[in-house]
Design an enzyme around this catalytic site. Structure first.
Site, mmCIF file in Angstrom:
data_model
loop_
_atom_site.group_PDB
_atom_site.id
_atom_site.type_symbol
_atom_site.label_atom_id
_atom_site.label_comp_id
_atom_site.label_asym_id
_atom_site.label_seq_id
_atom_site.Cartn_x
_atom_site.Cartn_y
_atom_site.Cartn_z
ATOM 1 N N CYS A 1 78.339 -15.520 -2.897
ATOM 2 C CA CYS A 1 79.070 -16.567 -2.118
ATOM 3 C C CYS A 1 78.670 -17.813 -2.358
ATOM 4 C CB CYS A 1 79.483 -16.177 -0.643
ATOM 5 S SG CYS A 1 80.797 -16.905 0.107
ATOM 6 N N HIS B 1 79.987 -9.954 -0.231
ATOM 7 C CA HIS B 1 79.177 -9.661 0.650
ATOM 8 C C HIS B 1 78.925 -8.246 1.058
ATOM 9 C CE1 HIS B 1 78.411 -13.876 2.193
ATOM 10 N NE2 HIS B 1 79.764 -14.027 2.063
#
Length: 478
Positions: free
Chosen positions: A331, A433
């Site tokens: 991310c 994630h």
């Protein structure tokens, strides 16, 4: 009929509220009750994606422990710190820009009706609601605007426990001081004190529990042992600042711990992989000898990238990659590995990236918040073991990332819109994630899995039952 509410207060942050609330969720669920967790307001950059948007990771895991589907009502207000004096406000799973811009003390009047509605809906659908407080209920400077501790306890008519971290020292003073600062009607809600993180023989504590009982009328219900490797991610902060490993480390993973690190709970499984040492890197020296370097998520990517450069960690990461060793960006970490961050809306900030992936990230007004199930295609070494591995995870990001057309030969997209690999194969960037919460990923990379979350939850419940007693826990419902 509304659910019975058990509330866990703490004498401070980090006292063990989340741990104990998770254990209670599992304990009461195993006794056959329909259980839901609740925390009115959570301040954390550890968030999970569920139906309806984002919720705090602690209540996500508590819901799993209770055997119910995580729901944004279980954490109706989530504050995600972006700077020391600024947070993004998430209400019932969605970012509320107006509340995010509002002065902090003025928010409570607008937020309380949403908190109350969420709790009432959960109570109507369950038999037991385990409520976690925040910080301490005795923060008298905050009581006029409180929507998470005393006001919730009163609305829910909660039976309350107060937990203190005895490993820090001063636990009896913390318990007595908290009790003394509570309004009299709230003191009456206290069913017992719990001492957490004790090392040694509990008999050595006498006669302090009896003296505390004489002073307050509140019994000490139990003493929980210090247990570092219980397997439950901490609510926030680096969950263990020491290097972690079982003493026979064959490989080392260095995770860069910048100030606004987010979703770090996803790395908890790595601390339990046999033969793997996990280091939280804040200096270049922390990366020395590492086999893997991970750049995790960030709630302030440009600011954390500036911090990384100020520490000299940018050179360490680049040198690691140039030496042919594995680098993973997740991310915000993925965004840092690219060529540039472009912020036309003033969301995060403009910055030059580390240049290890041929990517440009543009921050959009709308946030991508969604779950994903994907299967990796063919990856080059050192990430080739992930080829063909199916994974589940989640996305939370404003950035929209793509390969810069002029640099197309320096890398390739390995998951559409989600992951990219450098031409030499060493650097992998991914928006997903939760990679290491997939047993298949751990087995592909290190040849072994870790204990399941179900076993972690059961062990927590077993420990609380052993040290507080089933009769004590069951009496809390009466």
């Amino acid at each position: 009929m509304s659910a019975v509410c058990i509330m866990v207060w703490g004498t401070s942050s980090g006292a063990g509220k989340s741990w104990l609330a998770t254990a209670l969720c599992r304990y009461y669920a195993r006794r056959g009750w329909r259980v839901a967790p609740f925390k009115a307001q959570n301040m954390s950059n550890n968030a999970r994606v569920v139906a309806g948007g984002e919720m705090g990771a602690a209540q996500y895991f508590q819901a799993l422990a209770a055997g119910v589907e995580p729901d944004v009502r279980m954490n109706p207000v989530l504050l995600k710190p972006e700077a020391d004096t600024r947070s993004q406000v998430v209400v019932w799973g969605q970012v509320d820009a107006a509340l995010s811009a509002m002065p902090w003390r003025q928010r409570s009047a607008a937020l309380w009706p949403r908190v109350q509605a969420a709790l009432d809906e959960l109570r109507a659908r369950h038999q037991v609601v385990v409520i976690e407080g925040a910080g301490s209920p005795a923060e008298i400077n905050l009581q006029p605007s409180d929507i998470v501790n005393l006001r919730v306890a009163a609305h829910a008519d909660a039976r309350c426990l107060l937990v203190s971290d005895i490993d820090r020292g001063g636990a009896f003073a913390h318990l007595y001081g908290t009790w003394a600062l509570l309004p009299p009607d709230q003191r009456a809600r206290l069913r017992g004190f719990v001492l957490n993180k004790f090392r040694g023989d509990p008999a050595l504590l006498a006669p302090a529990p009896e003296q505390l009982h004489a002073l307050t009328g509140v019994p000490t219900l139990g003493v929980l042992p210090l247990w570092r490797d219980h397997g439950l991610p901490e609510e926030d902060g680096v969950f263990d600042d020491r290097a972690r490993g079982d003493g026979s480390a064959r490989q080392t993973v260095a995770i860069v711990a910048y100030p606004r690190i987010s979703n770090l709970d996803e790395f908890q499984p790595l601390t339990r992989v046999p033969g793997l040492r996990v280091v939280w890197a804040r200096t270049p020296a922390d990366c020395t000898g590492a086999d893997w370097i991970i750049l995790p998520g960030s709630k302030a990517t440009a600011a954390d990238l500036a911090w990384l450069r100020a520490q000299g960690l940018d050179h360490a990461v680049v040198a690691h990659a140039r030496a042919g060793r594995a680098v993973l960006g997740i991310c915000g970490g993925l965004q840092m590995l690219g060529e540039a961050l472009i912020d036309p809306h003033g969301i995060d900030g403009n910055a030059a990236g580390l240049g290890l992936l041929p990517l440009v990230t543009v921050f959009a007004l709308d946030k991508t918040v969604q779950r994903a199930e994907v299967t990796f295609g063919t990856l080059g070494a050192p990430w080739s073991a992930l080829s063909g591995v199916a994974v589940r995870g989640y996305e939370i990001h404003h950035g929209q990332t793509a390969i810069h057309p002029a640099l197309a030969g320096q890398g390739r997209e390995v998951l559409p819109g989600l992951a990219w690999q450098s031409a030499d194969g060493c650097v992998l960037g991914c928006y997903l994630h939760g990679l290491f919460e997939n047993d298949a990923v751990l087995r592909a990379l290190w040849g072994t899995g870790v204990p399941s979350l179900a076993s972690v939850f059961d062990a927590l419940a077993d420990t609380v039952q052993a040290h507080l007693g089933a009769d004590t826990l069951d009496r809390l419902l009466t």
